[in-house]
Write a protein that holds these residues in place. Structure first.
Motif, mmCIF file in Angstrom:
data_model
loop_
_atom_site.group_PDB
_atom_site.id
_atom_site.type_symbol
_atom_site.label_atom_id
_atom_site.label_comp_id
_atom_site.label_asym_id
_atom_site.label_seq_id
_atom_site.Cartn_x
_atom_site.Cartn_y
_atom_site.Cartn_z
ATOM 1 N N PHE A 196 0.840 -1.193 0.000
ATOM 2 C CA PHE A 196 0.000 0.000 0.000
ATOM 3 C C PHE A 196 0.876 1.244 0.000
ATOM 4 C CE2 PHE A 196 0.827 -0.816 4.462
ATOM 5 C CZ PHE A 196 0.907 0.432 5.067
ATOM 6 N N GLY A 205 -3.360 5.743 4.271
ATOM 7 C CA GLY A 205 -2.087 5.084 4.012
ATOM 8 C C GLY A 205 -0.904 5.744 4.676
ATOM 9 N N ASP A 206 -1.114 6.863 5.363
ATOM 10 C CA ASP A 206 -0.016 7.535 6.069
ATOM 11 C C ASP A 206 -0.042 7.108 7.539
ATOM 12 O OD1 ASP A 206 0.916 11.039 6.679
ATOM 13 O OD2 ASP A 206 1.915 9.109 7.065
ATOM 14 N N CYS A 207 0.672 6.019 7.845
ATOM 15 C CA CYS A 207 0.582 5.404 9.169
ATOM 16 C C CYS A 207 0.972 6.363 10.298
ATOM 17 C CB CYS A 207 1.458 4.152 9.223
ATOM 18 S SG CYS A 207 1.010 2.923 7.994
ATOM 19 N N CYS A 210 -2.046 8.238 11.160
ATOM 20 C CA CYS A 210 -3.312 7.503 11.002
ATOM 21 C C CYS A 210 -4.303 7.888 12.098
ATOM 22 C CB CYS A 210 -3.059 6.000 11.031
ATOM 23 S SG CYS A 210 -4.556 5.065 10.714
ATOM 24 N N ARG A 214 -11.834 0.841 11.967
ATOM 25 C CA ARG A 214 -12.838 0.349 11.030
ATOM 26 C C ARG A 214 -13.804 -0.594 11.746
ATOM 27 N NH1 ARG A 214 -8.365 1.343 8.106
ATOM 28 N NH2 ARG A 214 -8.664 2.188 5.989
ATOM 29 N N CYS A 224 -6.554 -1.551 12.142
ATOM 30 C CA CYS A 224 -5.734 -1.201 10.983
ATOM 31 C C CYS A 224 -6.144 -2.042 9.777
ATOM 32 C CB CYS A 224 -4.260 -1.452 11.327
ATOM 33 S SG CYS A 224 -3.138 -1.382 9.929
ATOM 34 N N LEU A 225 -6.154 -1.414 8.596
ATOM 35 C CA LEU A 225 -6.528 -2.120 7.369
ATOM 36 C C LEU A 225 -5.544 -3.257 7.079
ATOM 37 C CD1 LEU A 225 -8.242 -2.284 4.758
ATOM 38 C CD2 LEU A 225 -6.756 -0.515 3.787
ATOM 39 N N PHE A 226 -4.237 -2.973 7.319
ATOM 40 C CA PHE A 226 -3.202 -3.974 7.019
ATOM 41 C C PHE A 226 -2.767 -4.687 8.288
ATOM 42 C CE2 PHE A 226 -2.352 -3.790 2.555
ATOM 43 C CZ PHE A 226 -3.008 -2.630 2.179
ATOM 44 N N LYS A 249 -3.708 -0.893 18.409
ATOM 45 C CA LYS A 249 -3.512 -0.353 17.059
ATOM 46 C C LYS A 249 -2.021 -0.368 16.730
ATOM 47 C CE LYS A 249 -4.594 3.590 14.097
ATOM 48 N NZ LYS A 249 -5.205 2.872 12.970
ATOM 49 N N GLY A 253 0.992 -0.434 9.258
ATOM 50 C CA GLY A 253 0.366 -1.600 8.650
ATOM 51 C C GLY A 253 1.386 -2.645 8.238
HETATM 52 S S1 SF4 Z 1 -4.961 1.785 8.780
HETATM 53 FE FE1 SF4 Z 1 -2.999 0.801 9.194
HETATM 54 S S2 SF4 Z 1 -1.995 0.732 7.205
HETATM 55 FE FE2 SF4 Z 1 -3.622 2.222 7.043
HETATM 56 S S3 SF4 Z 1 -2.628 4.198 7.557
HETATM 57 FE FE3 SF4 Z 1 -3.528 3.380 9.440
HETATM 58 S S4 SF4 Z 1 -1.868 2.273 10.423
HETATM 59 FE FE4 SF4 Z 1 -1.292 2.585 8.284
#
Ligand code: SF4
Length: 266
Positions: A196, A205-207, A210, A214, A224-226, A249, A253
């Motif tokens: 990503f 996408g900027d950890c 972040c 979700r 976290c998505l990842f 958290k 990611g």
């Molecule tokens: S959800 Fe996870 S991968 Fe996405 S920006 Fe936040 S910490 Fe990074």
């Protein structure tokens, strides 16, 4: 609320369904994926309760995603329920806009403020191919209806492949310029490989900064998505699941082998 890395977490992305009326090649696998059972999907009251507890902890931004949120029956009722929660200051949705011409005004009246539309090309044949059968004219009609309804701003999410030529993205950019829409470029992601990048023109996408959690459509709070981490609100209770997600958290990611994009909402 702050996480262990002092990041201000004020944004909750909610996947209201894993179903979609398109089959985009980079999101849906070739063979139709297994969909969640109806009884596993959160009821509107459960989603509203999560938003209420999350808002009491500091969440002020809520975005509805999918799959495709507009295929969820009575979605405007859910929008009105979330818009009525004290502390929710920013309520938005990400949609493929195929059904948006019918829903734009009811969504606005229900309390939706702004919208992101997924659009990777303005070439009708290419669109039909990428989405495995979608009609581009419906998306344009949906965007026009959103403009007429006063949903603002309208941002366009344009997925681009790393290192690939950007002819399609340039076409979308020209369309956005012509219609006064904001474009964001999202590099094609791979959950399993942990591939990503920071969204061009956005904050995803900027950890390091972040700000999000979700909620999946079957009730998992994902920090976290990842990441494979997820905390079940039906098992742990809403407050505890949110606190566990915040407390665990990750700094950044890595990989996610639990979800597919259509059941986590990107
Ligand atoms: S959800 Fe996870 S991968 Fe996405 S920006 Fe936040 S910490 Fe990074």
């Amino acid at each position: 609320m702050l996480d262990r890395f002092n990041r201000k977490i004020n944004y909750l992305r909610i996947s209201v369904t894993d179903r979609c009326n398109l089959r985009c090649r980079y999101c849906m696998p070739d063979n139709d994926p297994l969909m969640l059972n109806h009884e596993d999907i959160l009821r509107f009251e459960e989603i509203q309760q999560v938003v209420a507890v999350a808002a009491s902890l500091g969440i002020s931004k809520v975005r509805l995603t999918g799959g495709e949120p507009l295929v969820r029956k009575d979605i405007t009722d859910l929008v009105a329920m979330i818009a009525s929660v004290p502390g929710v200051q920013d309520l938005s949705m990400t949609t493929n806009a195929v059904l948006l011409d019918r829903f734009a005004l009811p969504l606005k009246k229900a309390g939706l403020q702004r919208i992101n539309v997924s659009l990777d090309t303005v070439d009708p044949e290419k669109f039909h191919d990428i989405t495995r059968g979608g009609g581009l004219h419906k998306v344009f009609r949906g965007i026009q209806a959103a403009e007429a309804a006063g949903l603002h701003p309208i941002k366009i999410n344009c997925v681009v492949k790393r290192g690939a030529e950007r002819k399609d993205a340039d076409g979308v950019a020209a369309y956005c310029h012509q219609h006064g829409l904001e474009i964001r470029y999202i590099q094609q992601m791979d959950l399993e490989r942990g591939d990503f990048a920071v969204v061009e023109g956005g904050s995803g996408g900027d950890c390091a900064s972040c700000n999000r959690l979700r909620l999946t459509s079957d009730g998992k709070i994902k920090p976290c998505l990842f990441s494979d981490l997820g905390y079940d609100i039906r098992e742990l209770g809403i407050q505890h699941a949110l606190e566990k997600a915040l407390g665990n958290k990750p700094e950044k990611g890595s990989v996610n082998q639990q979800n597919l994009f259509h059941n986590i909402g990107g």
